[in-house]
Write a protein that holds these residues in place. Sequence first.
Motif, PDB file in Angstrom:
ATOM      1  N   LYS A 124       0.807  -1.089   0.158  1.00 29.41           N
ATOM      2  CA  LYS A 124      -0.087  -0.133  -0.149  1.00 29.41           C
ATOM      3  C   LYS A 124       0.908   1.234  -0.345  1.00 29.41           C
ATOM      4  CE  LYS A 124      -4.102  -1.526   2.070  1.00 29.41           C
ATOM      5  NZ  LYS A 124      -5.152  -1.697   3.255  1.00 29.41           N
ATOM      6  N   GLN A 125       2.039   1.181   0.700  1.00 29.80           N
ATOM      7  CA  GLN A 125       2.740   2.429   0.657  1.00 29.80           C
ATOM      8  C   GLN A 125       3.528   2.432  -0.450  1.00 29.80           C
ATOM      9  OE1 GLN A 125       5.639   1.573   4.258  1.00 29.80           O
ATOM     10  NE2 GLN A 125       4.095   2.363   5.392  1.00 29.80           N
ATOM     11  N   LEU A 126       3.961   1.327  -1.292  1.00 27.17           N
ATOM     12  CA  LEU A 126       4.690   1.688  -2.643  1.00 27.17           C
ATOM     13  C   LEU A 126       3.699   2.121  -3.604  1.00 27.17           C
ATOM     14  CD1 LEU A 126       6.861   1.041  -4.602  1.00 27.17           C
ATOM     15  CD2 LEU A 126       5.912  -1.258  -4.702  1.00 27.17           C
ATOM     16  N   GLU A 127       2.177   1.567  -3.607  1.00 23.59           N
ATOM     17  CA  GLU A 127       1.076   2.235  -4.371  1.00 23.59           C
ATOM     18  C   GLU A 127       1.114   3.925  -4.145  1.00 23.59           C
ATOM     19  OE1 GLU A 127      -1.485   2.581  -7.414  1.00 23.59           O
ATOM     20  OE2 GLU A 127      -0.083   0.727  -7.028  1.00 23.59           O
ATOM     21  N   ALA A 128       1.028   4.305  -3.012  1.00 30.05           N
ATOM     22  CA  ALA A 128       0.758   5.586  -2.570  1.00 30.05           C
ATOM     23  C   ALA A 128       1.822   6.291  -3.258  1.00 30.05           C
ATOM     24  CB  ALA A 128       0.576   5.636  -0.959  1.00 30.05           C
ATOM     25  N   ALA A 129       3.093   5.835  -2.832  1.00 24.22           N
ATOM     26  CA  ALA A 129       4.304   6.480  -3.436  1.00 24.22           C
ATOM     27  C   ALA A 129       4.424   6.787  -4.688  1.00 24.22           C
ATOM     28  CB  ALA A 129       5.710   6.031  -2.877  1.00 24.22           C
ATOM     29  N   ARG A 130       3.924   5.790  -5.669  1.00 24.95           N
ATOM     30  CA  ARG A 130       3.964   5.931  -7.022  1.00 24.95           C
ATOM     31  C   ARG A 130       2.664   6.883  -7.512  1.00 24.95           C
ATOM     32  NH1 ARG A 130       3.890  -0.405  -8.084  1.00 24.95           N
ATOM     33  NH2 ARG A 130       6.458  -0.825  -8.087  1.00 24.95           N
ATOM     34  N   ARG A 131       1.637   6.983  -6.770  1.00 29.08           N
ATOM     35  CA  ARG A 131       0.655   7.784  -6.947  1.00 29.08           C
ATOM     36  C   ARG A 131       1.151   9.309  -6.830  1.00 29.08           C
ATOM     37  NH1 ARG A 131      -5.129   5.827  -5.112  1.00 29.08           N
ATOM     38  NH2 ARG A 131      -5.685   7.563  -6.319  1.00 29.08           N
ATOM     39  N   TYR A 132       1.761   9.365  -5.732  1.00 24.54           N
ATOM     40  CA  TYR A 132       2.305  10.763  -5.325  1.00 24.54           C
ATOM     41  C   TYR A 132       3.449  11.223  -6.182  1.00 24.54           C
ATOM     42  CZ  TYR A 132       4.680  14.210  -2.347  1.00 24.54           C
ATOM     43  OH  TYR A 132       4.928  15.693  -1.914  1.00 24.54           O
ATOM     44  N   ASN A 133       4.306  10.303  -6.786  1.00 28.71           N
ATOM     45  CA  ASN A 133       5.256  10.625  -7.685  1.00 28.71           C
ATOM     46  C   ASN A 133       4.648  11.152  -9.070  1.00 28.71           C
ATOM     47  OD1 ASN A 133       7.491  10.285  -5.891  1.00 28.71           O
ATOM     48  ND2 ASN A 133       7.700   8.276  -6.628  1.00 28.71           N
ATOM     49  N   ALA A 134       3.419  10.198  -9.318  1.00 31.03           N
ATOM     50  CA  ALA A 134       2.942  10.645 -10.738  1.00 31.03           C
ATOM     51  C   ALA A 134       2.193  12.270 -10.776  1.00 31.03           C
ATOM     52  CB  ALA A 134       1.781   9.725 -11.049  1.00 31.03           C
ATOM     53  N   SER A 135       1.896  12.291  -9.379  1.00 34.42           N
ATOM     54  CA  SER A 135       1.190  13.800  -9.318  1.00 34.42           C
ATOM     55  C   SER A 135       2.155  14.595  -9.373  1.00 34.42           C
ATOM     56  CB  SER A 135       0.595  13.716  -7.872  1.00 34.42           C
ATOM     57  OG  SER A 135       0.021  15.111  -7.505  1.00 34.42           O
ATOM     58  N   LEU A 136       3.376  14.563  -8.558  1.00 37.92           N
ATOM     59  CA  LEU A 136       4.410  15.468  -8.826  1.00 37.92           C
ATOM     60  C   LEU A 136       5.012  15.839 -10.117  1.00 37.92           C
ATOM     61  CD1 LEU A 136       6.430  14.721  -5.300  1.00 37.92           C
ATOM     62  CD2 LEU A 136       5.071  16.553  -5.793  1.00 37.92           C
ATOM     63  N   ASN A 137       5.042  14.550 -10.894  1.00 38.50           N
ATOM     64  CA  ASN A 137       5.459  14.601 -12.361  1.00 38.50           C
ATOM     65  C   ASN A 137       4.476  15.498 -13.233  1.00 38.50           C
ATOM     66  OD1 ASN A 137       7.796  13.142 -11.948  1.00 38.50           O
ATOM     67  ND2 ASN A 137       6.903  11.151 -12.408  1.00 38.50           N
TER      68      ASN A 137
END
Length: 190
Positions: A1-14
């Motif tokens: 869940k943490q990995l998925e949240a980090a990926r979504r957060y990174n996508a938002s930052l990108n």
Amino acid sequence: KQLEAARRYNASLNRNIEAQERQIVQLREDIENVEGLQRAMQPLMEDMVARFGDLVDADLPFLATERSERAARLEGVLANPEMSAAQRYRLIVEAYQIEGEYGRTIGSYNGTVNFDGQELTGEFLRIGRIALMFKTPDDSTLLIYDPAARDWTNLNRSYLQDVKYALRMAKEQTAPDLFFVPVKPPVAAQ
């Protein structure tokens, strides 16, 4: 869940970074265009100042000293290296706005006029840009400026009460109302 949240957060930052990069490109283009715009504005401002003086000279001779001084100040503004192009443009536009306001208002002021070799002191009444009249304090002289002759002529005394009433309106001593003033009819352009 943490990995998925980090990926979504990174996508938002990108997405934010991509939007900011597009903004940077747009701002760089705007900066490059400003230099060209400033070069194009200088001749425009010079033309506006030259036409301003012509406008004052061709108009009814109301507030002649004040308006001539404003035209001279504008010429000084163009020669002032300490002013930015934006400041120059703002002052020029303000001067045009003041002149435009004269066409929509009535005004009165005290002054002198030279008529038949005499220097007369009295009140001027300006009705927009269509009529300029003069009245002495004792009501013995009532004049109107004739733009065609570029000189003052006697005004029919039947207009005296209307001129006095309009002077009170111009001084805001009475409520705005209708009054009669002589206006020449328009002529067809040549």
